[in-house]
Design a protein around this motif. Structure first.
Motif, PDB file in Angstrom:
ATOM      1  N   ARG A   1      25.069  19.592  17.912  1.00  0.00           N
ATOM      2  CA  ARG A   1      25.815  19.899  16.692  1.00  0.00           C
ATOM      3  C   ARG A   1      25.585  21.321  16.193  1.00  0.00           C
ATOM      4  O   ARG A   1      26.188  21.738  15.194  1.00  0.00           O
ATOM      5  N   ALA A   2      24.734  22.060  16.844  1.00  0.00           N
ATOM      6  CA  ALA A   2      24.418  23.411  16.374  1.00  0.00           C
ATOM      7  C   ALA A   2      25.629  24.331  16.504  1.00  0.00           C
ATOM      8  O   ALA A   2      26.401  24.245  17.472  1.00  0.00           O
ATOM      9  N   ARG A   3      25.774  25.221  15.528  1.00  0.00           N
ATOM     10  CA  ARG A   3      26.797  26.274  15.574  1.00  0.00           C
ATOM     11  C   ARG A   3      26.185  27.522  14.943  1.00  0.00           C
ATOM     12  O   ARG A   3      25.373  27.444  14.027  1.00  0.00           O
ATOM     13  N   PHE A   4      26.609  28.653  15.431  1.00  0.00           N
ATOM     14  CA  PHE A   4      26.029  29.920  15.006  1.00  0.00           C
ATOM     15  C   PHE A   4      27.152  30.878  14.622  1.00  0.00           C
ATOM     16  O   PHE A   4      28.162  30.972  15.322  1.00  0.00           O
ATOM     17  N   ALA A   5      26.955  31.615  13.519  1.00  0.00           N
ATOM     18  CA  ALA A   5      27.951  32.614  13.123  1.00  0.00           C
ATOM     19  C   ALA A   5      27.282  33.694  12.289  1.00  0.00           C
ATOM     20  O   ALA A   5      26.339  33.424  11.529  1.00  0.00           O
ATOM     21  N   ASP A   6      27.806  34.902  12.440  1.00  0.00           N
ATOM     22  CA  ASP A   6      27.416  36.016  11.575  1.00  0.00           C
ATOM     23  C   ASP A   6      28.620  36.374  10.710  1.00  0.00           C
ATOM     24  O   ASP A   6      29.583  36.970  11.184  1.00  0.00           O
ATOM     25  N   THR A   7      28.565  36.009   9.435  1.00  0.00           N
ATOM     26  CA  THR A   7      29.698  36.250   8.534  1.00  0.00           C
ATOM     27  C   THR A   7      29.418  37.368   7.529  1.00  0.00           C
ATOM     28  O   THR A   7      30.069  37.445   6.492  1.00  0.00           O
ATOM     29  N   HIS A   8      28.467  38.242   7.842  1.00  0.00           N
ATOM     30  CA  HIS A   8      28.189  39.355   6.932  1.00  0.00           C
ATOM     31  C   HIS A   8      29.464  40.132   6.605  1.00  0.00           C
ATOM     32  O   HIS A   8      29.728  40.463   5.440  1.00  0.00           O
ATOM     33  N   ALA A   9      30.263  40.424   7.635  1.00  0.00           N
ATOM     34  CA  ALA A   9      31.465  41.229   7.412  1.00  0.00           C
ATOM     35  C   ALA A   9      32.489  40.482   6.579  1.00  0.00           C
ATOM     36  O   ALA A   9      33.263  41.095   5.830  1.00  0.00           O
ATOM     37  N   ARG A  10      32.537  39.163   6.688  1.00  0.00           N
ATOM     38  CA  ARG A  10      33.490  38.383   5.890  1.00  0.00           C
ATOM     39  C   ARG A  10      33.099  38.359   4.420  1.00  0.00           C
ATOM     40  O   ARG A  10      33.958  38.369   3.540  1.00  0.00           O
TER      41      ARG A  10
END
Length: 258
Positions: free
Chosen positions: A124-133
């Motif tokens: 179920r793991a998911r990874f994201a970098d949303t700094h720019a968002r």
């Protein structure tokens, strides 16, 4: 600890720290950051602990900094802590730190994961970098550790797109070392930790320090660049911008297919 927002358990010589704000997807409030840093320091100083596991209460690992606090009048959640070196979410431990990721690890949560020595993920793991968002910049070493883990091209793709990476893709690019059924995540992490704890501990810690020292000639300059860039960005930072973008980021995370 503040209202059990961080759970602490001992399994033989393994200390398990669980981020426990499930209603907020374990987002990092100022209190949780403070408690986590204190608990990690305590584990590092405790002679009954050889290995530490960091995980999060379902359904997430960590959704990053609490945008409700970051977007409010207070603004800066990560107050200066003289005991924590720049580019680190906590004072680095002398003992191995395993990340057990059972859900979303987003932005600041991804930085927590990257600061672990290695990661084990559930399906179920998911990874994201949303700094720019969101309109903020990383300050806990993401621009140094993410490319070291997955390569510069994939790191830039994650950061510039803000898109999610699922567990199997994270395994393929080297972000995690293993993907296991969700219900097996903590048992597997404890088994790996027990194997580490069963070795000669002066040797384990010296070998770990050697790995880190060998990486430092690349990591330290990159952390300095990130810190300078983040400080320059913060000079014109408006917390209201974060508040305006918060709902869109949350909605995208709910609907996007990894």
């Amino acid at each position: 600890m503040s209202d059990q927002i961080l759970r602490i358990a001992q399994h033989d010589r393994v200390r398990v720290l669980t981020l426990n704000r499930p209603e907020a997807r374990n987002a990092l409030s100022a209190a949780l950051i403070r408690d986590l840093r204190a608990a990690l320091a305590a584990a590092d100083a405790d002679d009954t602990v050889d290995v530490v596991i960091l995980t999060g209460a379902d359904p997430a690992f960590c959704a990053g900094l609490d945008l409700r606090e970051l977007g409010g009048d207070g603004g800066n959640l990560d107050a200066v802590d003289d005991d924590v070196p720049a580019g680190h979410p906590w004072r680095p431990l002398s003992k191995p730190l395993i990340g057990a990721v059972g859900g979303a690890a987003i932005t600041g949560g991804l930085e927590l994961a990257l600061a672990c020595d290695f990661l084990i993920a559930s399906e179920r793991a998911r990874f994201a970098d949303t700094h720019a968002r969101v309109g903020v910049l990383p300050g806990w070493g993401l621009t140094a550790r993410l490319p070291a883990a997955v390569g510069p091209g994939f790191a830039r793709r994650m950061s510039l797109s803000g898109n999610f990476v699922d567990a199997e893709q994270a395994l393929r690019v080297g972000l995690v070392t293993e993907v296991v059924p969700h219900e097996r995540l903590l048992p597997v992490a404890l088994d790996v930790a027990a194997a580490v704890a069963g070795n000669d501990q002066p040797g384990v810690r010296t070998l770990l320090r050697s790995y880190r020292d060998a990486e430092s000639h690349l990591l330290d300059p990159a952390l300095s660049v990130e810190q300078a860039t983040s400080r320059a960005w913060m000079a014109d930072f408006r917390p209201s911008t974060v508040a305006e973008r918060r709902a869109a980021v949350i909605d995208r995370g709910r609907t996007q297919n990894a």
